[in-house]
Scaffold this motif. Structure first.
Motif, PDB file in Angstrom:
ATOM      1  N   ASN A 177       0.908  -1.216  -9.707  1.00 46.61           N
ATOM      2  CA  ASN A 177      -0.207  -0.470 -10.276  1.00 46.61           C
ATOM      3  C   ASN A 177      -0.418   0.848  -9.546  1.00 46.61           C
ATOM      4  O   ASN A 177      -0.678   1.885 -10.166  1.00 46.61           O
ATOM      5  CB  ASN A 177      -1.479  -1.326 -10.200  1.00 46.61           C
ATOM      6  N   ALA A 178      -0.315   0.801  -8.219  1.00 45.78           N
ATOM      7  CA  ALA A 178      -0.547   2.010  -7.424  1.00 45.78           C
ATOM      8  C   ALA A 178       0.509   3.077  -7.701  1.00 45.78           C
ATOM      9  O   ALA A 178       0.186   4.231  -7.995  1.00 45.78           O
ATOM     10  CB  ALA A 178      -0.572   1.662  -5.930  1.00 45.78           C
ATOM     11  N   ILE A 229      -7.252  -0.075  -4.544  1.00 50.72           N
ATOM     12  CA  ILE A 229      -7.962  -1.322  -4.830  1.00 50.72           C
ATOM     13  C   ILE A 229      -9.461  -1.091  -4.742  1.00 50.72           C
ATOM     14  O   ILE A 229      -9.955  -0.476  -3.797  1.00 50.72           O
ATOM     15  CB  ILE A 229      -7.573  -2.431  -3.832  1.00 50.72           C
ATOM     16  N   ALA A 242      -3.907   1.765  -1.485  1.00 49.23           N
ATOM     17  CA  ALA A 242      -3.481   0.686  -2.385  1.00 49.23           C
ATOM     18  C   ALA A 242      -4.191   0.774  -3.733  1.00 49.23           C
ATOM     19  O   ALA A 242      -3.862   0.024  -4.647  1.00 49.23           O
ATOM     20  CB  ALA A 242      -3.757  -0.669  -1.739  1.00 49.23           C
ATOM     21  N   HIS A 286      -0.615 -11.294  -5.560  1.00 50.22           N
ATOM     22  CA  HIS A 286      -1.186 -10.051  -6.080  1.00 50.22           C
ATOM     23  C   HIS A 286      -0.599  -8.812  -5.409  1.00 50.22           C
ATOM     24  O   HIS A 286      -0.879  -7.692  -5.846  1.00 50.22           O
ATOM     25  CB  HIS A 286      -2.707 -10.050  -5.891  1.00 50.22           C
ATOM     26  N   TYR A 295      -3.882  -8.017   1.082  1.00 53.07           N
ATOM     27  CA  TYR A 295      -3.905  -9.403   0.605  1.00 53.07           C
ATOM     28  C   TYR A 295      -3.462 -10.410   1.662  1.00 53.07           C
ATOM     29  O   TYR A 295      -4.083 -11.469   1.816  1.00 53.07           O
ATOM     30  CB  TYR A 295      -3.056  -9.535  -0.668  1.00 53.07           C
ATOM     31  N   CYS A 332      -0.675  -2.428   0.439  1.00 51.02           N
ATOM     32  CA  CYS A 332      -0.933  -3.495  -0.532  1.00 51.02           C
ATOM     33  C   CYS A 332      -0.713  -4.862   0.104  1.00 51.02           C
ATOM     34  O   CYS A 332      -1.495  -5.797  -0.100  1.00 51.02           O
ATOM     35  CB  CYS A 332      -0.011  -3.350  -1.747  1.00 51.02           C
ATOM     36  N   SER A 335     -10.889  -8.369  -7.424  1.00 55.82           N
ATOM     37  CA  SER A 335     -10.368  -7.021  -7.186  1.00 55.82           C
ATOM     38  C   SER A 335      -9.917  -6.392  -8.491  1.00 55.82           C
ATOM     39  O   SER A 335      -9.621  -7.078  -9.467  1.00 55.82           O
ATOM     40  CB  SER A 335      -9.197  -7.063  -6.191  1.00 55.82           C
ATOM     41  N   SER A 336      -9.851  -5.084  -8.482  1.00 51.10           N
ATOM     42  CA  SER A 336      -9.454  -4.342  -9.687  1.00 51.10           C
ATOM     43  C   SER A 336      -8.027  -4.653 -10.099  1.00 51.10           C
ATOM     44  O   SER A 336      -7.655  -4.462 -11.256  1.00 51.10           O
ATOM     45  CB  SER A 336      -9.608  -2.837  -9.439  1.00 51.10           C
ATOM     46  N   THR A 337      -7.206  -5.153  -9.172  1.00 52.15           N
ATOM     47  CA  THR A 337      -5.825  -5.506  -9.484  1.00 52.15           C
ATOM     48  C   THR A 337      -5.744  -6.752 -10.363  1.00 52.15           C
ATOM     49  O   THR A 337      -4.817  -6.909 -11.157  1.00 52.15           O
ATOM     50  CB  THR A 337      -5.041  -5.764  -8.181  1.00 52.15           C
ATOM     51  N   GLN A 338      -6.725  -7.639 -10.239  1.00 50.17           N
ATOM     52  CA  GLN A 338      -6.684  -8.945 -10.905  1.00 50.17           C
ATOM     53  C   GLN A 338      -7.274  -8.847 -12.322  1.00 50.17           C
ATOM     54  O   GLN A 338      -8.332  -9.396 -12.623  1.00 50.17           O
ATOM     55  CB  GLN A 338      -7.420  -9.979 -10.058  1.00 50.17           C
ATOM     56  N   CYS A 395      -0.207  -5.195  -7.345  1.00 49.83           N
ATOM     57  CA  CYS A 395      -1.019  -4.127  -6.742  1.00 49.83           C
ATOM     58  C   CYS A 395      -0.143  -2.911  -6.456  1.00 49.83           C
ATOM     59  O   CYS A 395      -0.509  -1.766  -6.772  1.00 49.83           O
ATOM     60  CB  CYS A 395      -1.660  -4.641  -5.452  1.00 49.83           C
TER      61      CYS A 395
END
Length: 223
Positions: free
Chosen positions: A34-35, A214, A212, A27, A80, A76, A178-181, A31
């Motif tokens: 996305n950032a 997140i 990050a 991830h 993780y 990031c 998490s919002s990334t997933q 991540c």
């Protein structure tokens, strides 16, 4: 591909820990992507390019935004990889003791036969908890190997937890992601989970989560 979901065995330990580590750390790149693709971070990166150039150096126009992007990637990565380090030293170090010593807890692995050899390609766990008069199960360690995604395994593993919680008489299933997933969030929503809370509490400094971009999501399905 024939898949079998069964209880964890002590002989699974090394494979499960390895799959957990790889599954969480994959991830990091999404991540980061996305950032840095957010309008705010694009604006900051461009502003640093201009600032470096105005300081009289083409090198500065590269170094300043490069340092900024490096900082974001490090945040990031640490969110993780730090999570993996922590869990490998704690609950994932003694899976039978933490997930199989009580009747309200369980740990499953998904096993598939690949070229005649049985391989673990997924996992999920549940821990029974109580808050006041409510007894519920909390879903943990949902990991699926990349080669077995889009085959319905995520649904089967989640449903295994839901069925277990119903058998134990729990009123709900709760989980954190998490919002990334986004793929995981979509899966849980499809199975009837809804978002009940989001926060930024994690075993890393809050500024790392902020940089990050997140957010920790708490989702719940009533049974």
């Amino acid at each position: 591909m024939q898949l079998v979901i069964r209880r964890y065995r002590p002989s699974d330990k090394d494979t499960v820990r390895s799959l957990f580590s790889v599954g969480i750390q994959e991830h990091i790149q999404p991540c980061f992507n996305n950032a840095i693709s957010s309008p705010l971070y694009i604006a900051i990166t461009l502003a640093l390019c201009v600032a470096g150039y105005l300081l009289g150096s083409v090198l500065g126009a590269v170094v300043l935004p490069g340092a900024w992007l490096g900082l974001i990637y490090c945040c990031c990565h640490e969110v993780y990889s730090g999570y993996v380090r922590n869990k490998l030293k704690t609950d994932m170090q003694d899976i039978p003791g933490n997930y199989l010593s009580r009747p309200d807890d369980c740990y499953w692995v998904a096993e598939a036969e690949v070229e005649g050899i049985a391989q673990i390609v997924g996992m999920v766990a549940v821990v029974g908890k109580q808050s006041g008069d409510e007894r519920y199960g909390e879903l943990f360690r949902m990991i699926i190997a990349p080669t077995c995604r889009r085959l319905g395994l995520g649904v089967r593993l989640t449903q295994t937890v839901i069925d277990f919680c119903k058998e134990r008489g729990f009123s709900a299933v709760v989980l954190e992601t998490s919002s990334t997933q986004q793929a995981a969030v979509a899966l849980y929503k499809k199975l009837g989970f809804s978002l009940v809370l989001n926060h930024t509490n994690a075993p890393v400094p809050s500024w790392m989560l902020m940089l990050a971009r997140i957010t920790v999501l708490i989702m719940k399905k009533k049974l």
